[in-house]
Scaffold this motif. Structure first.
Motif, PDB file in Angstrom:
ATOM      1  N   UNK A 131       0.956  -1.277   0.066  1.00 45.35           N
ATOM      2  CA  UNK A 131       0.121   0.045  -0.068  1.00 45.35           C
ATOM      3  C   UNK A 131       0.917   1.383  -0.175  1.00 45.35           C
ATOM      4  N   UNK A 132       0.231   2.172  -0.324  1.00 40.89           N
ATOM      5  CA  UNK A 132       1.115   3.795  -0.713  1.00 40.89           C
ATOM      6  C   UNK A 132       1.074   4.403   0.754  1.00 40.89           C
ATOM      7  N   UNK A 133      -0.226   4.329   1.388  1.00 40.87           N
ATOM      8  CA  UNK A 133      -0.182   4.922   2.942  1.00 40.87           C
ATOM      9  C   UNK A 133      -0.567   3.576   3.538  1.00 40.87           C
ATOM     10  N   UNK A 134      -0.214   3.878   4.895  1.00 38.58           N
ATOM     11  CA  UNK A 134      -0.725   2.779   6.041  1.00 38.58           C
ATOM     12  C   UNK A 134      -1.886   2.198   5.743  1.00 38.58           C
ATOM     13  N   UNK A 192      -2.180  -2.460  11.067  1.00 39.22           N
ATOM     14  CA  UNK A 192      -2.594  -3.774  10.950  1.00 39.22           C
ATOM     15  C   UNK A 192      -4.395  -3.707  10.362  1.00 39.22           C
ATOM     16  N   UNK A 193      -4.478  -4.240   9.509  1.00 37.71           N
ATOM     17  CA  UNK A 193      -5.884  -4.410   8.887  1.00 37.71           C
ATOM     18  C   UNK A 193      -6.267  -5.785   9.490  1.00 37.71           C
ATOM     19  N   UNK A 243     -11.196   0.985  19.122  1.00 35.20           N
ATOM     20  CA  UNK A 243     -10.147   1.915  18.818  1.00 35.20           C
ATOM     21  C   UNK A 243      -9.995   1.871  16.923  1.00 35.20           C
ATOM     22  N   UNK A 244     -10.959   1.033  16.494  1.00 33.54           N
ATOM     23  CA  UNK A 244     -11.007   0.850  15.151  1.00 33.54           C
ATOM     24  C   UNK A 244     -11.611   2.190  14.693  1.00 33.54           C
ATOM     25  N   UNK A 245     -10.676   2.834  13.511  1.00 32.27           N
ATOM     26  CA  UNK A 245     -11.069   4.284  12.931  1.00 32.27           C
ATOM     27  C   UNK A 245     -11.413   4.170  11.388  1.00 32.27           C
ATOM     28  N   UNK A 246     -11.118   2.990  10.721  1.00 34.27           N
ATOM     29  CA  UNK A 246     -11.475   2.808   9.360  1.00 34.27           C
ATOM     30  C   UNK A 246     -11.730   1.584   9.109  1.00 34.27           C
ATOM     31  N   UNK A 247     -12.836   1.537   8.166  1.00 31.91           N
ATOM     32  CA  UNK A 247     -13.096   0.233   7.762  1.00 31.91           C
ATOM     33  C   UNK A 247     -13.206  -0.104   6.378  1.00 31.91           C
ATOM     34  N   UNK A 248     -13.188  -1.124   5.700  1.00 33.24           N
ATOM     35  CA  UNK A 248     -12.926  -1.398   4.313  1.00 33.24           C
ATOM     36  C   UNK A 248     -13.826  -2.622   4.242  1.00 33.24           C
ATOM     37  N   UNK A 283     -10.777  -3.892   9.246  1.00 30.03           N
ATOM     38  CA  UNK A 283     -10.787  -2.466  10.047  1.00 30.03           C
ATOM     39  C   UNK A 283      -9.267  -2.503  10.295  1.00 30.03           C
ATOM     40  N   UNK A 284      -9.171  -0.996  10.611  1.00 29.35           N
ATOM     41  CA  UNK A 284      -7.696  -0.700  11.165  1.00 29.35           C
ATOM     42  C   UNK A 284      -7.969   0.211  12.520  1.00 29.35           C
ATOM     43  N   UNK A 285      -7.047   0.196  13.116  1.00 26.28           N
ATOM     44  CA  UNK A 285      -7.012   1.052  14.464  1.00 26.28           C
ATOM     45  C   UNK A 285      -6.147   2.278  14.365  1.00 26.28           C
ATOM     46  N   UNK A 286      -6.502   3.080  15.572  1.00 25.49           N
ATOM     47  CA  UNK A 286      -5.645   4.545  15.177  1.00 25.49           C
ATOM     48  C   UNK A 286      -4.497   4.344  15.390  1.00 25.49           C
ATOM     49  N   UNK A 287      -3.728   5.538  15.008  1.00 21.30           N
ATOM     50  CA  UNK A 287      -2.448   5.619  15.359  1.00 21.30           C
ATOM     51  C   UNK A 287      -2.006   5.587  16.836  1.00 21.30           C
TER      52      UNK A 287
END
Lengths: 114, 116
Positions: A94-97, B103-104, B29-34, B92-96
């Motif tokens: 991936x390009x971004x994290x 880690x997806x 803590x997940x903040x992005x979902x795909x 899902x991925x978690x916040x920094x």
């Protein structure tokens, strides 16, 4: 446009043998990942890398090793193959994290350990 | 512990109807979902995503809904087409700084069959 290329596509190993799954990407992505997928299960992260020389463990790293000497390549090493490592392995970049950045996956490598 | 769960292993719908695929998560803590789609003998391909600051994201026939209070997201496909038949993975991925950055985490997948 190759994207993420994995080799080999299929391999049968005997218990205790070792092998390396190769992965290369031509998109100049900093981030690379190795996942395994077992039947009926989701993809489990084995190792990932945020750039050349930097790697970190994922959810299921035991029995595997990785290295990242170049941006393009991220090989996965199995030192002492065990039947529990029978799985389909996917390399991704991936390009971004991962998260905001979508992952581009290879076609997978099916490994059977007998 | 399964942080991302897709409780329906399979779903069958008629062409032209709506397909609804569901996903539940446990980690706040997940903040992005795909959502990723996977055809046999191919790697998964990215379909659509949503940030936790939104509750809906639409892209053509695909819409993802996020209900943070219920820790639930769903993928709607309208109208469904036979070419949509594939395995769909929620991720899902978690916040920094959460220890899970980068880690997806994937669900088990749901196999969608769209009948002509």
């Amino acid at each position: 446009n190759a994207g993420v290329t994995q080799t080999p596509k299929f391999r049968i190993l005997k218990i205790g043998q070792s092998m390396t799954l190769q992965c290369t990407q031509d998109m100049n992505h900093n981030y690379m990942y190795w996942y395994r997928q077992d039947p009926g299960m989701g993809l489990k992260l084995i190792y990932y890398s945020v750039g050349a020389g930097i790697t970190d463990k994922g959810e299921v790293p035991n029995g595997y090793n990785v290295s990242r000497s170049t941006t393009e390549d991220f090989p996965l090493r199995l030192e002492l193959a065990a039947p529990s490592q029978t799985s389909v392995y996917f390399c991704a970049s991936s390009y971004q994290l991962a998260g905001p950045g979508e992952l581009f996956f290879g076609e997978g490598s099916r490994l059977t350990v007998l | 512990d399964q942080q991302v769960k897709q409780n329906s292993p399979s779903l069958s719908v008629q062409e032209g109807r709506i397909s609804i695929l569901n996903c539940d998560y446990t980690n706040s803590m997940f903040d992005y979902f795909l959502w990723y789609k996977k055809y046999p003998a191919e790697g998964p391909t990215f379909l659509i995503s949503i940030s936790s600051i939104k509750d809906k994201n639409e892209d053509g026939r695909f819409t993802v809904f996020l209900n943070k209070s219920a820790k639930h997201l769903s993928l709607h496909i309208v109208p469904s087409q036979p070419g949509d038949s594939a395995v769909y993975f929620c991720a899902a991925s978690a916040k920094r700084g959460s220890g899970n950055t980068g880690k997806l985490i994937f669900g088990q997948g749901t196999t969608l069959q769209v009948k002509p």
